[in-house]
Design a protein around this motif. Sequence first.
Motif, PDB file in Angstrom:
ATOM      1  N   ARG A 195      14.895   7.614  13.072  1.00  0.00           N
ATOM      2  CA  ARG A 195      13.928   7.832  14.068  1.00  0.00           C
ATOM      3  C   ARG A 195      12.459   8.588  13.363  1.00  0.00           C
ATOM      4  O   ARG A 195      11.555   8.828  13.769  1.00  0.00           O
ATOM      5  CB  ARG A 195      14.239   8.742  15.044  1.00  0.00           C
ATOM      6  CG  ARG A 195      15.061   8.183  16.002  1.00  0.00           C
ATOM      7  CD  ARG A 195      15.463   9.186  17.169  1.00  0.00           C
ATOM      8  NE  ARG A 195      16.061  10.358  16.902  1.00  0.00           N
ATOM      9  CZ  ARG A 195      17.507  10.359  16.794  1.00  0.00           C
ATOM     10  NH1 ARG A 195      18.245   9.413  17.035  1.00  0.00           N
ATOM     11  NH2 ARG A 195      18.321  11.569  16.532  1.00  0.00           N
ATOM     12  N   SER A 196      12.619   8.302  11.984  1.00  0.00           N
ATOM     13  CA  SER A 196      11.418   8.856  11.057  1.00  0.00           C
ATOM     14  C   SER A 196      11.355   8.122   9.848  1.00  0.00           C
ATOM     15  O   SER A 196      12.226   7.669   9.233  1.00  0.00           O
ATOM     16  CB  SER A 196      11.097  10.403  11.095  1.00  0.00           C
ATOM     17  OG  SER A 196      12.336  10.742  10.208  1.00  0.00           O
ATOM     18  N   TYR A 197      10.201   7.888   9.348  1.00  0.00           N
ATOM     19  CA  TYR A 197      10.083   7.278   8.096  1.00  0.00           C
ATOM     20  C   TYR A 197       9.086   7.992   7.250  1.00  0.00           C
ATOM     21  O   TYR A 197       7.904   8.319   7.863  1.00  0.00           O
ATOM     22  CB  TYR A 197       9.438   5.817   8.161  1.00  0.00           C
ATOM     23  CG  TYR A 197      10.622   4.703   8.610  1.00  0.00           C
ATOM     24  CD1 TYR A 197      11.250   4.192   7.423  1.00  0.00           C
ATOM     25  CD2 TYR A 197      11.050   4.588   9.926  1.00  0.00           C
ATOM     26  CE1 TYR A 197      12.519   3.311   7.745  1.00  0.00           C
ATOM     27  CE2 TYR A 197      12.037   3.840  10.260  1.00  0.00           C
ATOM     28  CZ  TYR A 197      12.843   3.076   9.284  1.00  0.00           C
ATOM     29  OH  TYR A 197      13.738   2.053   9.749  1.00  0.00           O
ATOM     30  N   GLU A 198       9.302   8.345   6.082  1.00  0.00           N
ATOM     31  CA  GLU A 198       8.021   8.883   5.242  1.00  0.00           C
ATOM     32  C   GLU A 198       7.766   7.904   4.060  1.00  0.00           C
ATOM     33  O   GLU A 198       8.366   7.490   3.277  1.00  0.00           O
ATOM     34  CB  GLU A 198       8.705  10.154   4.497  1.00  0.00           C
ATOM     35  CG  GLU A 198       7.713  10.740   3.808  1.00  0.00           C
ATOM     36  CD  GLU A 198       8.092  12.217   2.960  1.00  0.00           C
ATOM     37  OE1 GLU A 198       8.080  13.091   3.274  1.00  0.00           O
ATOM     38  OE2 GLU A 198       8.865  11.702   1.967  1.00  0.00           O
ATOM     39  N   PHE A 199       6.487   7.714   4.322  1.00  0.00           N
ATOM     40  CA  PHE A 199       5.839   6.560   3.364  1.00  0.00           C
ATOM     41  C   PHE A 199       5.049   7.399   2.155  1.00  0.00           C
ATOM     42  O   PHE A 199       4.049   8.164   2.596  1.00  0.00           O
ATOM     43  CB  PHE A 199       5.039   5.962   4.192  1.00  0.00           C
ATOM     44  CG  PHE A 199       5.501   4.612   4.998  1.00  0.00           C
ATOM     45  CD1 PHE A 199       5.879   3.613   4.524  1.00  0.00           C
ATOM     46  CD2 PHE A 199       5.889   5.150   6.463  1.00  0.00           C
ATOM     47  CE1 PHE A 199       6.719   2.721   5.572  1.00  0.00           C
ATOM     48  CE2 PHE A 199       6.290   4.377   7.337  1.00  0.00           C
ATOM     49  CZ  PHE A 199       6.772   3.162   6.723  1.00  0.00           C
ATOM     50  N   THR A 200       5.212   7.076   0.960  1.00  0.00           N
ATOM     51  CA  THR A 200       4.417   7.625  -0.133  1.00  0.00           C
ATOM     52  C   THR A 200       3.404   6.536  -0.200  1.00  0.00           C
ATOM     53  O   THR A 200       3.800   5.231  -0.731  1.00  0.00           O
ATOM     54  CB  THR A 200       5.224   7.784  -1.196  1.00  0.00           C
ATOM     55  OG1 THR A 200       6.045   8.860  -0.659  1.00  0.00           O
ATOM     56  CG2 THR A 200       4.664   8.491  -2.520  1.00  0.00           C
ATOM     57  N   LEU A 245       0.657  -1.184   0.078  1.00  0.00           N
ATOM     58  CA  LEU A 245       0.139   0.114  -0.134  1.00  0.00           C
ATOM     59  C   LEU A 245       0.732   1.293  -0.186  1.00  0.00           C
ATOM     60  O   LEU A 245       0.476   2.368  -0.447  1.00  0.00           O
ATOM     61  CB  LEU A 245      -0.856   0.143   1.347  1.00  0.00           C
ATOM     62  CG  LEU A 245      -2.036  -1.140   1.207  1.00  0.00           C
ATOM     63  CD1 LEU A 245      -2.986  -1.158   2.457  1.00  0.00           C
ATOM     64  CD2 LEU A 245      -2.753  -0.998   0.086  1.00  0.00           C
ATOM     65  N   ALA A 246       1.948   1.111   0.404  1.00  0.00           N
ATOM     66  CA  ALA A 246       3.104   2.394   0.188  1.00  0.00           C
ATOM     67  C   ALA A 246       3.890   1.880  -0.782  1.00  0.00           C
ATOM     68  O   ALA A 246       4.447   0.853  -1.016  1.00  0.00           O
ATOM     69  CB  ALA A 246       3.835   2.333   1.364  1.00  0.00           C
ATOM     70  N   GLU A 247       3.963   2.780  -1.753  1.00  0.00           N
ATOM     71  CA  GLU A 247       4.800   2.763  -3.068  1.00  0.00           C
ATOM     72  C   GLU A 247       6.227   2.699  -2.856  1.00  0.00           C
ATOM     73  O   GLU A 247       7.168   2.310  -3.588  1.00  0.00           O
ATOM     74  CB  GLU A 247       4.397   3.720  -4.258  1.00  0.00           C
ATOM     75  CG  GLU A 247       3.175   3.574  -4.724  1.00  0.00           C
ATOM     76  CD  GLU A 247       2.760   4.651  -5.776  1.00  0.00           C
ATOM     77  OE1 GLU A 247       3.209   6.064  -5.501  1.00  0.00           O
ATOM     78  OE2 GLU A 247       2.203   4.438  -6.691  1.00  0.00           O
ATOM     79  N   SER A 248       6.654   3.693  -1.729  1.00  0.00           N
ATOM     80  CA  SER A 248       7.943   3.748  -1.355  1.00  0.00           C
ATOM     81  C   SER A 248       8.173   4.321   0.276  1.00  0.00           C
ATOM     82  O   SER A 248       7.088   4.734   0.828  1.00  0.00           O
ATOM     83  CB  SER A 248       8.726   4.750  -2.305  1.00  0.00           C
ATOM     84  OG  SER A 248       8.143   6.192  -2.276  1.00  0.00           O
ATOM     85  N   TRP A 249       9.295   4.409   0.727  1.00  0.00           N
ATOM     86  CA  TRP A 249       9.429   4.824   1.849  1.00  0.00           C
ATOM     87  C   TRP A 249      10.963   5.278   2.300  1.00  0.00           C
ATOM     88  O   TRP A 249      12.017   4.823   1.525  1.00  0.00           O
ATOM     89  CB  TRP A 249       9.372   3.979   3.113  1.00  0.00           C
ATOM     90  CG  TRP A 249       9.848   2.649   2.963  1.00  0.00           C
ATOM     91  CD1 TRP A 249      11.109   2.103   3.312  1.00  0.00           C
ATOM     92  CD2 TRP A 249       9.417   1.493   2.514  1.00  0.00           C
ATOM     93  NE1 TRP A 249      11.495   1.016   2.892  1.00  0.00           N
ATOM     94  CE2 TRP A 249      10.414   0.392   2.309  1.00  0.00           C
ATOM     95  CE3 TRP A 249       7.978   1.204   1.761  1.00  0.00           C
ATOM     96  CZ2 TRP A 249      10.084  -0.787   1.962  1.00  0.00           C
ATOM     97  CZ3 TRP A 249       7.893  -0.206   1.297  1.00  0.00           C
ATOM     98  CH2 TRP A 249       9.027  -1.014   1.251  1.00  0.00           C
ATOM     99  N   ASP A 250      11.047   6.336   3.177  1.00  0.00           N
ATOM    100  CA  ASP A 250      12.491   7.024   2.972  1.00  0.00           C
ATOM    101  C   ASP A 250      12.711   6.891   4.509  1.00  0.00           C
ATOM    102  O   ASP A 250      11.904   7.385   5.263  1.00  0.00           O
ATOM    103  CB  ASP A 250      12.847   8.581   2.424  1.00  0.00           C
ATOM    104  CG  ASP A 250      12.666   8.353   1.086  1.00  0.00           C
ATOM    105  OD1 ASP A 250      13.703   7.427   0.379  1.00  0.00           O
ATOM    106  OD2 ASP A 250      11.554   8.930   0.430  1.00  0.00           O
ATOM    107  N   GLU A 251      14.075   6.510   5.087  1.00  0.00           N
ATOM    108  CA  GLU A 251      14.278   6.728   6.577  1.00  0.00           C
ATOM    109  C   GLU A 251      14.966   8.099   6.669  1.00  0.00           C
ATOM    110  O   GLU A 251      15.760   8.661   5.791  1.00  0.00           O
ATOM    111  CB  GLU A 251      15.390   5.690   6.752  1.00  0.00           C
ATOM    112  CG  GLU A 251      15.793   5.608   8.143  1.00  0.00           C
ATOM    113  CD  GLU A 251      16.927   4.540   8.460  1.00  0.00           C
ATOM    114  OE1 GLU A 251      17.822   4.869   9.149  1.00  0.00           O
ATOM    115  OE2 GLU A 251      16.464   3.399   8.075  1.00  0.00           O
TER     116      GLU A 251
END
Length: 545
Positions: A87-92, A76-82
Amino acid sequence: MSLASCTAGQVPPPQPATTTAPPASEAATFTFGTAAHPRTLDPALANDTESFRVSQQILQGLVGVDPLTSEPTPLLAESWDEGDDGRSYEFTLREDVVFHDGEPFDADAVCANFDRWYTFPETARAAASRLPFENVFKGYSDTPEVSLYKGCTATSAYTVDLQLTSRITGLIPALATPAFAMSSPAALEAGAADDLTESRDGSGISRYGQAPVGTGPFRFVSWGEGDVELASFDGYWGERGEVERVVFTTITNPDSRARALTAGRIDGYDFVSVDSAVDLARNGLQFLQRDPYSVLYLGMNQGFPGVDDPLFREAVAHAIDKDALVDGRFLNGTKPARQFIPEKLGVGNETVEDYGYDVSLAKDLLERSGYDGRELPFYYPRNVSRPYLPAPEKAYAELSRQLTEAGFNIKPVPVDWNDSYVEAVQQSGDRAFHLLGWSGSYQDPDNFVGALFGTYSEEFAYDDPQLFSKVNRARGLPPGEDRTEAYADISAQISDRIPAVPLAFPISALAMSPRVTTYPVSPVMNEVFNRIDLADVEPLPTPSD
């Protein structure tokens, strides 16, 4: 994996009653024999194989599992960046997904799910031990000083920022497990998901837990006595596959499951027993092995008089002949276990104590411990098969024989699995020994030693602050040699102090009828049925067709 012959607006509250499903041809119906009833269909409150087996057909998470490598892959997430040193993750997120109730899947829905898990009330958490959220994030909103979860923010309609208090190296693989699947927030509210006011098989369950709403390839239809029915979701964003209708039917006895498959009443089942394997091959049915990714263990309750003595526990370790236990009771390929971490995770066992089978030494240690011959209640499950324990009664009988030979006075305590066996052995009580195991759900050593021994539990009554500190440190180390060595040291300390005895890394296997031409076998049991191919059945159309 291709199969081969035998070798290897206002939303009405959801109701558990039958809903309408379009007719499906018999050829496009897949009937699967399960070993036990699901406990709940709300994966966030589940911790058992059969609940997850059903729920992962209905609900999906941000992260998927690669069918070949079991590594994390976008879902359901196309990608993610740490960011922020882990301590944080951005999910697209994907933008073409809807829940089965027509509600949109977006960043607000994701944060609603994370915030629900973080704020679970104690009454909901008490329904099952070792909930996955606590295993991964360590605590809830009522213990913010312990929890590694900090917050979730929808930074745009389809972008999510997940914040942690410290790094969780295994977070992305963990998010691929069924427990972190996304539920429709509207359905959660309408079904009072955290109010376990109803009952199934003696366990509390919510209305939502009996009629979940997700984004997966199948939607919920009904849950009756012994059967769960699903139907292909015609608005599914991905490939719908060939199966129009899924029926899960509970058949607790493995030999009865084999007979049902041979007679054509089911299309497949799990946890093939040693006794059934030869007959399945003889009848031309398919036998599919998984790589071993579970561990069977003998648990010991240090709250029981005498079990807290290290000499007593060492005597137990030397009294067990693991080779004899495995022989003839587990499928070929099952290996005796020296530690709790499976081989494929690459954590060496060179520093792990090898308690060789030695009855004379076991008797001497038992005498030195001051054991007075009192009865030792030994709990074991009945009427169930698990990935780590296909035939519980047979395994118990052999272990009981071995322990009795070494001088232990064993009192058998059989408990039906559906009579809350797991709860019985994971709480304080008059119990010396119990038979249980752990099935890995993602590829990280913390999924084993962290889940079992990362904090105090009533299952073992084992309090080791030094070990708990080591587990917490290892969990946050970046991937590499230091982390591997940290888990090797943890494994060595567990083997030295013996809160439980690892027995085997069992091979588990499924059996399928000849009309199943492809089945998605997975070591972590990520087996979603839109990837099944059936003979003479055409794929269903996707929304873009």
